[in-house]
Design a protein around this motif. Structure first.
Motif, PDB file in Angstrom:
ATOM      1  N   UNK A  97       0.545  -1.228  -0.056  1.00  0.00           N
ATOM      2  CA  UNK A  97      -0.165   0.148   0.218  1.00  0.00           C
ATOM      3  C   UNK A  97       0.931   1.397   0.156  1.00  0.00           C
ATOM      4  N   UNK A  98       0.314   2.135  -0.569  1.00  0.00           N
ATOM      5  CA  UNK A  98       1.364   3.164  -0.926  1.00  0.00           C
ATOM      6  C   UNK A  98       0.132   4.467  -0.775  1.00  0.00           C
ATOM      7  N   UNK A  99       0.344   6.482   0.036  1.00  0.00           N
ATOM      8  CA  UNK A  99      -0.587   6.768  -0.367  1.00  0.00           C
ATOM      9  C   UNK A  99      -0.288   8.124   0.925  1.00  0.00           C
ATOM     10  N   UNK A 100      -1.269   8.167   1.927  1.00  0.00           N
ATOM     11  CA  UNK A 100      -0.961   9.938   1.920  1.00  0.00           C
ATOM     12  C   UNK A 100      -1.797   9.589   3.404  1.00  0.00           C
ATOM     13  N   UNK A 101      -1.651  10.253   4.212  1.00  0.00           N
ATOM     14  CA  UNK A 101      -1.994  10.028   5.930  1.00  0.00           C
ATOM     15  C   UNK A 101      -2.214  11.387   6.320  1.00  0.00           C
ATOM     16  N   UNK A 102      -3.211  11.927   7.157  1.00  0.00           N
ATOM     17  CA  UNK A 102      -3.433  13.202   7.846  1.00  0.00           C
ATOM     18  C   UNK A 102      -3.836  12.890   9.768  1.00  0.00           C
ATOM     19  N   UNK A 103      -2.557  13.708  10.636  1.00  0.00           N
ATOM     20  CA  UNK A 103      -2.564  12.683  11.722  1.00  0.00           C
ATOM     21  C   UNK A 103      -3.332  14.280  12.704  1.00  0.00           C
ATOM     22  N   UNK A 104      -4.037  14.002  13.567  1.00  0.00           N
ATOM     23  CA  UNK A 104      -4.649  15.797  13.886  1.00  0.00           C
ATOM     24  C   UNK A 104      -5.280  15.092  15.653  1.00  0.00           C
ATOM     25  N   UNK A 105      -4.303  16.096  16.609  1.00  0.00           N
ATOM     26  CA  UNK A 105      -4.864  15.852  17.589  1.00  0.00           C
ATOM     27  C   UNK A 105      -6.439  16.371  17.989  1.00  0.00           C
ATOM     28  N   UNK A 106      -6.894  17.289  17.174  1.00  0.00           N
ATOM     29  CA  UNK A 106      -7.941  17.764  17.359  1.00  0.00           C
ATOM     30  C   UNK A 106      -9.216  16.762  16.831  1.00  0.00           C
TER      31      UNK A 106
ATOM     32  N   UNK B  24      -2.316   5.317  -9.072  1.00  0.00           N
ATOM     33  CA  UNK B  24      -4.048   5.835  -8.695  1.00  0.00           C
ATOM     34  C   UNK B  24      -3.589   6.623  -8.241  1.00  0.00           C
ATOM     35  N   UNK B  25      -4.272   8.200  -7.998  1.00  0.00           N
ATOM     36  CA  UNK B  25      -4.142   8.803  -7.271  1.00  0.00           C
ATOM     37  C   UNK B  25      -4.868   9.606  -6.511  1.00  0.00           C
ATOM     38  N   UNK B  26      -5.265   9.903  -4.891  1.00  0.00           N
ATOM     39  CA  UNK B  26      -5.998   9.841  -3.578  1.00  0.00           C
ATOM     40  C   UNK B  26      -6.125  11.443  -3.385  1.00  0.00           C
ATOM     41  N   UNK B  27      -7.384  12.223  -2.854  1.00  0.00           N
ATOM     42  CA  UNK B  27      -7.630  13.287  -1.988  1.00  0.00           C
ATOM     43  C   UNK B  27      -8.362  12.517  -0.774  1.00  0.00           C
ATOM     44  N   UNK B  28      -7.992  12.973   0.638  1.00  0.00           N
ATOM     45  CA  UNK B  28      -8.533  12.477   1.253  1.00  0.00           C
ATOM     46  C   UNK B  28      -8.381  13.205   2.739  1.00  0.00           C
TER      47      UNK B  28
ATOM     48  N   UNK C 197     -12.448  22.598  15.430  1.00  0.00           N
ATOM     49  CA  UNK C 197     -12.136  23.485  15.937  1.00  0.00           C
ATOM     50  C   UNK C 197     -12.885  24.226  17.094  1.00  0.00           C
ATOM     51  N   UNK C 198     -11.707  25.102  18.370  1.00  0.00           N
ATOM     52  CA  UNK C 198     -12.314  25.734  18.748  1.00  0.00           C
ATOM     53  C   UNK C 198     -13.461  26.782  17.802  1.00  0.00           C
ATOM     54  N   UNK C 199     -13.292  27.242  16.646  1.00  0.00           N
ATOM     55  CA  UNK C 199     -14.118  27.720  15.727  1.00  0.00           C
ATOM     56  C   UNK C 199     -15.091  27.232  14.877  1.00  0.00           C
ATOM     57  N   UNK C 200     -15.309  26.099  14.733  1.00  0.00           N
ATOM     58  CA  UNK C 200     -16.116  24.650  14.477  1.00  0.00           C
ATOM     59  C   UNK C 200     -14.863  24.621  14.041  1.00  0.00           C
ATOM     60  N   UNK C 201     -16.128  23.570  12.686  1.00  0.00           N
ATOM     61  CA  UNK C 201     -15.407  22.214  12.241  1.00  0.00           C
ATOM     62  C   UNK C 201     -14.507  23.101  10.829  1.00  0.00           C
ATOM     63  N   UNK C 202     -13.631  22.506  10.524  1.00  0.00           N
ATOM     64  CA  UNK C 202     -13.019  22.604   9.434  1.00  0.00           C
ATOM     65  C   UNK C 202     -12.890  21.345   8.173  1.00  0.00           C
ATOM     66  N   UNK C 203     -13.062  21.691   6.859  1.00  0.00           N
ATOM     67  CA  UNK C 203     -12.424  20.017   6.069  1.00  0.00           C
ATOM     68  C   UNK C 203     -10.338  20.595   5.757  1.00  0.00           C
ATOM     69  N   UNK C 204     -10.444  19.464   6.276  1.00  0.00           N
ATOM     70  CA  UNK C 204      -8.534  19.370   6.268  1.00  0.00           C
ATOM     71  C   UNK C 204      -8.196  18.355   4.954  1.00  0.00           C
ATOM     72  N   UNK C 205      -7.443  18.798   4.051  1.00  0.00           N
ATOM     73  CA  UNK C 205      -7.578  17.730   2.607  1.00  0.00           C
ATOM     74  C   UNK C 205      -5.791  17.386   2.284  1.00  0.00           C
ATOM     75  N   UNK C 206      -5.110  16.787   1.614  1.00  0.00           N
ATOM     76  CA  UNK C 206      -4.332  16.268   1.526  1.00  0.00           C
ATOM     77  C   UNK C 206      -4.510  15.346   0.181  1.00  0.00           C
TER      78      UNK C 206
END
Length: 280
Positions: A87-96, A117-121, A127-136
């Protein structure tokens, strides 16, 4: 303050030829006390890659960052010939806190050049100010045609996400339950294109229908100043030093960009990490 770092880690392979995920995490921490870490080129069971021991790097990175929610984005998933998977790809790590996670397979047009093949995650972080979509994401290296198609895939993913926010929906039990999301978004990654590329400019073109455009955060903060080098700074087998790693923010976040920094010191990968700080 929300701090996001994006980095193509080249499976942890440094300029010195050593694969060391621990070093990469330590250097990211030295750059900033990050809330979200977006990574590209994470591998599992790929011992054929230079210096790679074939370990599960998705699991190793999760172990190295306890207290962070680890979100895997596998783009390439193939048999290893021995009953397992590579497997090969991307990763998001969030403490929120992370709400819903989405994985978009980007268009994979036929091309005679080498490609994969390519991916958008996407991870919706709270967040304290509300939700936020983080993409990579990590776009194709060898084909402009594929990159153009993948940019359209990213734009479509963003458009549909924003329209889901704007459209009331009936929730249901179980798998039909609704989760918080937002039109506000940050898009990060290795786009394998340079700043003047028409496909790069296409990412920021208007959508209409109330969908906020994705603006280059460097240009938001620095206007027409050239992007700093993010690739081939210390090793030029892939060409002269240039920038191909970018961070985009939706229009509503432009006034909240506090700073964006391209780190020019670390040699833990062939790419340089980028830090975005938002007043959230």
């Amino acid at each position: 303050m929300l701090r996001i770092i994006t980095w193509n880690i080249q499976w942890g392979l440094g300029i010195d030829g050593t694969v060391d995920l621990g070093r990469m995490v330590n250097e990211a921490r030295a750059i900033a006390d990050f809330d979200v870490l977006c990574l590209q080129e994470v591998s599992d069971n790929f011992s054929a890659l230079r210096g790679n021991d074939g370990g599960n790097q998705f699991a190793e990175l999760a172990r190295l960052l306890p207290g962070y929610t680890a979100v895997e984005g596998v783009a390439l998933d193939v048999p290893d010939g021995a009953g397992g998977r590579r497997r090969f790809g991307n990763m998001i790590l969030s403490r929120l806190p992370v709400a819903q996670v989405l994985r978009y397979t980007l268009p994979w047009e036929a091309a005679s050049t080498r490609n994969m093949p390519r991916l958008l995650i996407e991870a919706v972080v709270e967040t304290p100010s509300g939700t936020l979509r983080v993409m990579t994401t990590h776009l194709e290296y060898s084909s402009d045609r594929l990159r153009r198609a993948q940019v359209e895939g990213i734009r479509e993913a963003h458009r549909t996400a924003c329209e889901r926010v704007a459209t009331p929906r009936e929730d249901g039990p179980g798998t039909y339950a609704g989760y918080p999301t937002s039109a506000s978004a940050v898009l990060t990654g290795d786009f394998n294109m340079r700043p003047p590329d028409p496909s790069k400019r296409r990412i920021s073109e208007p959508f209409g229908n109330g969908v906020p455009a994705l603006l280059d955060a460097w240009q938001v903060a620095h206007g027409k100043d050239p992007h700093p080098t993010s690739f081939c700074l210390f090793e030029q087998s892939n060409g002269p030093p240039h920038c191909c790693d970018f961070v985009f923010v939706t229009e509503d976040l432009a006034s909240k960009v506090r700073r964006i920094v391209y780190n020019q010191e670390t040699q833990a990968s062939d790419h340089q990490p980028v830090l975005l700080e938002l007043d959230l």
